[in-house]
Design a protein around this motif. Structure first.
Motif, PDB file in Angstrom:
ATOM      1  N   LEU A 558     -81.885 -72.521   1.761  1.00 11.46           N
ATOM      2  CA  LEU A 558     -80.663 -72.371   0.970  1.00 11.46           C
ATOM      3  C   LEU A 558     -80.856 -73.067  -0.359  1.00 11.46           C
ATOM      4  CD1 LEU A 558     -78.730 -75.308   1.204  1.00 11.46           C
ATOM      5  CD2 LEU A 558     -79.077 -74.594   3.560  1.00 11.46           C
ATOM      6  N   ASP A 559     -79.886 -72.846  -1.247  1.00  7.57           N
ATOM      7  CA  ASP A 559     -79.823 -73.628  -2.473  1.00  7.57           C
ATOM      8  C   ASP A 559     -78.417 -74.176  -2.603  1.00  7.57           C
ATOM      9  OD1 ASP A 559     -78.134 -72.044  -4.598  1.00  7.57           O
ATOM     10  OD2 ASP A 559     -79.444 -70.537  -3.720  1.00  7.57           O
ATOM     11  N   ALA A 560     -78.290 -75.250  -3.324  1.00 13.54           N
ATOM     12  CA  ALA A 560     -76.986 -75.873  -3.560  1.00 13.54           C
ATOM     13  C   ALA A 560     -76.999 -76.460  -4.954  1.00 13.54           C
ATOM     14  CB  ALA A 560     -76.710 -76.970  -2.521  1.00 13.54           C
ATOM     15  N   HIS A 561     -75.824 -76.620  -5.528  1.00 13.23           N
ATOM     16  CA  HIS A 561     -75.775 -77.211  -6.861  1.00 13.23           C
ATOM     17  C   HIS A 561     -74.499 -78.007  -7.036  1.00 13.23           C
ATOM     18  CE1 HIS A 561     -73.472 -73.483  -7.783  1.00 13.23           C
ATOM     19  NE2 HIS A 561     -74.455 -72.887  -7.150  1.00 13.23           N
ATOM     20  N   THR A 562     -74.609 -79.020  -7.866  1.00 13.67           N
ATOM     21  CA  THR A 562     -73.458 -79.865  -8.161  1.00 13.67           C
ATOM     22  C   THR A 562     -72.575 -79.167  -9.179  1.00 13.67           C
ATOM     23  OG1 THR A 562     -74.441 -80.980 -10.068  1.00 13.67           O
ATOM     24  CG2 THR A 562     -74.968 -81.861  -7.906  1.00 13.67           C
ATOM     25  N   GLY A 563     -71.405 -79.728  -9.391  1.00 11.07           N
ATOM     26  CA  GLY A 563     -70.584 -79.270 -10.498  1.00 11.07           C
ATOM     27  C   GLY A 563     -71.161 -79.770 -11.808  1.00 11.07           C
ATOM     28  N   VAL A 564     -70.537 -79.355 -12.899  1.00  9.61           N
ATOM     29  CA  VAL A 564     -70.960 -79.812 -14.218  1.00  9.61           C
ATOM     30  C   VAL A 564     -70.421 -81.223 -14.418  1.00  9.61           C
ATOM     31  CG1 VAL A 564     -70.949 -79.302 -16.684  1.00  9.61           C
ATOM     32  CG2 VAL A 564     -70.844 -77.440 -15.032  1.00  9.61           C
ATOM     33  N   VAL A 581     -76.372 -80.658   2.781  1.00  9.51           N
ATOM     34  CA  VAL A 581     -77.516 -79.797   3.089  1.00  9.51           C
ATOM     35  C   VAL A 581     -78.234 -80.280   4.338  1.00  9.51           C
ATOM     36  CG1 VAL A 581     -79.825 -79.169   2.293  1.00  9.51           C
ATOM     37  CG2 VAL A 581     -77.877 -78.965   0.736  1.00  9.51           C
ATOM     38  N   VAL A 582     -78.543 -81.580   4.398  1.00 12.74           N
ATOM     39  CA  VAL A 582     -79.281 -82.121   5.538  1.00 12.74           C
ATOM     40  C   VAL A 582     -78.453 -82.018   6.812  1.00 12.74           C
ATOM     41  CG1 VAL A 582     -80.321 -84.201   6.511  1.00 12.74           C
ATOM     42  CG2 VAL A 582     -80.687 -83.639   4.104  1.00 12.74           C
ATOM     43  N   THR A 583     -77.166 -82.242   6.705  1.00 15.98           N
ATOM     44  CA  THR A 583     -76.293 -82.104   7.874  1.00 15.98           C
ATOM     45  C   THR A 583     -76.345 -80.687   8.427  1.00 15.98           C
ATOM     46  OG1 THR A 583     -74.785 -83.824   7.096  1.00 15.98           O
ATOM     47  CG2 THR A 583     -73.911 -82.263   8.692  1.00 15.98           C
ATOM     48  N   ARG A 584     -76.284 -79.703   7.531  1.00  9.31           N
ATOM     49  CA  ARG A 584     -76.310 -78.305   7.971  1.00  9.31           C
ATOM     50  C   ARG A 584     -77.633 -77.981   8.648  1.00  9.31           C
ATOM     51  NH1 ARG A 584     -75.517 -73.716   3.520  1.00  9.31           N
ATOM     52  NH2 ARG A 584     -73.419 -74.630   3.481  1.00  9.31           N
ATOM     53  N   VAL A 585     -78.757 -78.365   8.031  1.00 13.75           N
ATOM     54  CA  VAL A 585     -80.070 -78.059   8.596  1.00 13.75           C
ATOM     55  C   VAL A 585     -80.282 -78.814   9.906  1.00 13.75           C
ATOM     56  CG1 VAL A 585     -82.555 -78.202   8.210  1.00 13.75           C
ATOM     57  CG2 VAL A 585     -81.046 -77.528   6.337  1.00 13.75           C
ATOM     58  N   ARG A 586     -79.857 -80.081   9.940  1.00 14.83           N
ATOM     59  CA  ARG A 586     -80.010 -80.881  11.169  1.00 14.83           C
ATOM     60  C   ARG A 586     -79.249 -80.242  12.323  1.00 14.83           C
ATOM     61  NH1 ARG A 586     -76.530 -86.181  11.399  1.00 14.83           N
ATOM     62  NH2 ARG A 586     -75.015 -84.472  11.453  1.00 14.83           N
TER      63      ARG A 586
END
Length: 765
Positions: A558-564, A581-586
């Motif tokens: 997956l990819d994820a991004h912060t707000g501006v 992200v780590v919580t989801r993958v774990r």
């Protein structure tokens, strides 16, 4: 070391550096408390008789340079063999003092940098000869940079080396007033003015003043001028010296001869970048420094050894083989040649890929309907009769055959004009048809023109249509009109790459990296970012953090991004994203708290210590007990050039092999992610390696493993069949940043609405 890697023959390799001989004499100095003002005052003193050197523990040493230097305290003697960092500083400053002296007495250089010492020559070395008929103010000059580094050499330990890098700088020396008189248009271009440097030892530099809105009565009216004036005299301004502006000025001045002149300059630049020419220039530069007989300190001479690779000890060298790719979960089909194996057995997930019969909406200009339908047919069904002289068929069975799909259902939606709104309207009609039939599209194909890249995103047909499709979870693939005019073989190669990217956007896995079994769970992150500001001189920069996540096999998760956010808030926002992200993958992979887990982070910039500490703490807060971290800076900007003199012919002559790796120290490696085999044109020059730096807070420190992993990930792009200039962790992050920056400028985009499954696929390819 794996059985697919080998130690490289060292005799043919060459680095653009020479070792500095450790002096037998001690370095005299007075040690005083460090104070920034005192340090800068001593450093800036034009005729200074002592040199300040920063030491640990808030101290600095004042090193005498002449017999009459008066030190502010008792003199102590430094054993320089135990202080390579001090030696590095003394060498750098000795070179800088000499370059400054030559500039002042002979006028052959402009001194433009101190850390590292950098000069710009005042002649073009025949790159723009008089015979071309250009004015002398339109030329190319050579910029020479000397830099010191500390590396580890076999049998020599920590060694200070002096490197030399040379590059070309474009010069447009006429004022804007002179350009206007010559008929050169300035409106829309950025212009610069000369400004003094804070460091009095450096010559003035050109700084951007703004973008020209109008030219009236010898005055330039500017936009994007930040805190500077909005009107400046044309006689005091200079066109920004970019390559594009240089070519534009040549075209304005020479008209019909411009193409020939620009081609001749490009040919001369290609000759200048030839590997043997690079070596000769670097050798002359070091001979120039040797002949000056410089002094590090009072009574301590500077001595340089031979070039690394020519008699001097050379760092350990390795050759990483092209990675083996896996094309099925059971491991029955593996190969290093992706295209051949895809055609033979199909993609990795051929048994479970769901969208076998694609529904495709094509948006195109009405005037391009016929030719677009031909390209779409070739894209889907292949070009079986097109092959190379070596019998390579790049696109034999097309998207459908190569990826084991069924015949696609295709429907065209013509745009009434080549405008952003017309393309968005065609895309909306496509979405309405899908809604009426309750049959969503799997893919949107967009016929585009390359010239549209210069349009603002708000009026770009590409960006407007793409945003409309993505809002409804439909990935898009662009097919350029210009591709229709390529040779049949070039067109087939382009369509092959497009089909690969398309399959990945649809959620498919073309292949994975074949890795050895491990007792550790591993995630590889790409930490990218996109800086947002208004205009070139806009203040208040804000950052969007981009994170890509891969398994050790290169499975895109997956990819994820912060707000501006403001730059200072980036570490906090980054850790929030990583925690999610780590919580989801774990959870998806059912990791236990006692499992051994490794997190590898790739970044184009050096990870700040506070960022690394925050990331470590955020992950440990999730209850994982056995976690190791590696923070790896993948630096494209560095002072190293790597040549291989066993390869003396061909377009990439003297360039390294792809996968060539050099150990510079325990935490620094050079790795050539592309090599001479990837050079397609004579003017490209020598492929540059990347420099890998391991952050000091890393707890996983196997640099052979990490370097080989970067090399493998550079051969793992689902955007093209060839190796890339960077690992996909960062290459994908870069592309996400570009795509988001473009999409967010369109009126059709709603970032909050686009949170569906499309964002868990490589939609940006």
């Amino acid at each position: 070391m794996t059985n697919r890697d080998r130690i490289h023959r060292r005799g043919s390799l060459w680095l653009n550096s020479v070792p500095v001989t450790y002096p037998s004499q001690a370095i005299p100095a007075a040690v005083v408390p460090y104070a920034r003002e005192r340090f800068n005052e001593a450093l800036d003193r034009a005729a200074g008789k002592s040199l300040p050197v920063r030491l640990p523990d808030d101290e600095m040493a004042l090193v005498p340079l002449s017999d009459d230097a008066v030190l502010p305290g008792p003199e102590v003697q430094f054993d320089i063999a135990r202080n390579p960092r001090m030696l590095s500083t003394l060498v750098r400053e000795a070179v800088f003092r000499h370059l400054r002296h030559i500039s002042e007495t002979r006028g052959i250089y402009r001194v433009v940098g101190r850390k590292p010492p950098t000069v710009e020559t005042q002649k073009d070395f025949g790159l723009v000869p008089e015979s071309l008929g250009l004015p002398p103010w339109l030329t190319k000059r050579v910029v020479i940079t000397f830099e010191t580094r500390v590396i580890e050499l076999p049998g020599a330990g920590a060694t200070v080396v002096l490197t030399c890098v040379q590059r070309l700088r474009t010069i447009i020396g006429a004022t804007c007033q002179e350009l206007t008189a010559a008929g050169v248009g300035l409106v829309g271009s950025y212009v610069s003015q000369w400004a003094a440097r804070p460091d009095p030892a450096l010559d003035d530099r050109l700084e951007i003043a703004g973008r020209v809105v109008s030219v009236e009565e010898g005055m330039l009216t500017l936009a994007d001028h930040a805190g500077g004036p909005d009107r400046i005299p044309a006689a005091e301004a200079f066109l920004e010296p970019t390559r594009a502006n240089f070519d534009s000025v040549v075209e304005e001045l020479t008209q019909r001869r411009a193409e020939r002149i620009i081609a001749e300059i490009s040919r001369r630049e290609a000759d200048w970048r030839w590997g043997e020419a690079v070596q000769e220039r670097v050798e002359r530069a070091f001979d120039f420094i040797r002949s000056a007989k410089l002094w590090l300190a009072r009574g301590v001479p500077l001595e340089l050894g031979p070039l690394l690779g020519e008699g001097a000890p050379f760092p350990p060298a390795h050759q990483f083989a092209k990675p083996t790719l896996s094309f099925d979960p059971g491991g029955r089909h593996s190969d290093a040649w992706a295209q051949r194996t895809l055609d033979k057995v199909g993609p990795y997930d051929r048994q479970v890929f769901e969208a076998k019969r694609l529904r495709i909406a094509v948006v195109c200009e009405a005037s391009q309907r016929g030719r677009t339908s031909e390209v779409v047919a070739a894209f889907l069904d292949g070009m079986p009769d097109v092959r190379s002289s070596k019998d390579l068929v790049p696109h034999e069975t097309g998207l459908v055959g190569r990826f084991r799909l069924q015949q696609a259902s295709v429907e065209f939606f013509e745009a009434s004009a080549a405008t952003g709104e017309a393309y968005a309207d065609a895309a909306r009609r496509a979405m309405s048809v899908a809604a009426e039939r309750d049959q969503p599209w799997n893919l949107g194909l967009l016929q585009v023109r390359r010239e549209w890249k210069d349009l603002p995103e708000t009026s770009s047909p590409y960006w407007m249509a793409k945003a409309t499709f993505l809002k409804r979870d439909v990935p898009t693939q662009a097919l350029a009109t210009e591709m229709m005019h390529l040779s049949a073989f070039e067109q087939a190669c382009a369509l092959a790459n497009a089909s690969l990217a398309t399959y990945a956007k649809l959620g498919g896995k073309p292949w994975l990296l074949r890795t050895k079994g491990s007792t550790d769970h591993e995630l590889v992150f790409g930490l990218g970012s996109s800086t947002r500001k208004t205009g070139r001189k806009g203040a208040g920069e804000r950052v969007v953090g981009i994170t890509t996540v891969f398994s050790s096999e290169g499975n895109y998760l997956l990819d994820a991004h912060t707000g501006v956010v403001p730059f200072q808030e980036y570490p906090t926002r980054l850790t929030e994203v990583l925690r999610k992200v780590v919580t989801r993958v774990r959870d998806e992979n059912a990791w236990r708290p006692s499992d051994s887990v490794r997190f590898v982070f790739h970044a184009f910039t050096q990870v700040r210590r506070e960022t690394a500490e925050a990331v470590v703490q955020a992950v440990r807060d999730l209850g994982l007990e056995r976690v190791t971290f590696a923070f790896l800076h993948v630096a494209e900007d560095h002072p190293w050039t790597l040549l291989d003199f066993s390869a003396r012919s061909g377009k990439g002559a003297f360039g390294p092999d792809r996968g060539q790796a050099i150990e510079l120290g325990e935490r620094e490696w050079l790795v050539a992610l592309t090599g001479r085999q990837q050079v397609k044109a004579d003017g490209q020059g020598i492929p540059a390696p990347v420099l890998l730096r391991l952050h000091e807070d890393s707890t996983f420190t196997d640099m052979l493993y990490l370097s080989r992993q970067v090399s493998d990930f550079a051969c793992h792009s689902w955007r093209t069949f060839g190796p890339s200039r960077a690992p996909v962790t960062l290459l994908y992050a870069d592309e996400i940043a570009k795509q988001l920056a473009g999409l967010e400028q369109t009126t059709a985009w709603d970032r909050d609405a686009v949170t569906g499954r499309i964002m868990r696929r490589p939609w940006f390819l």
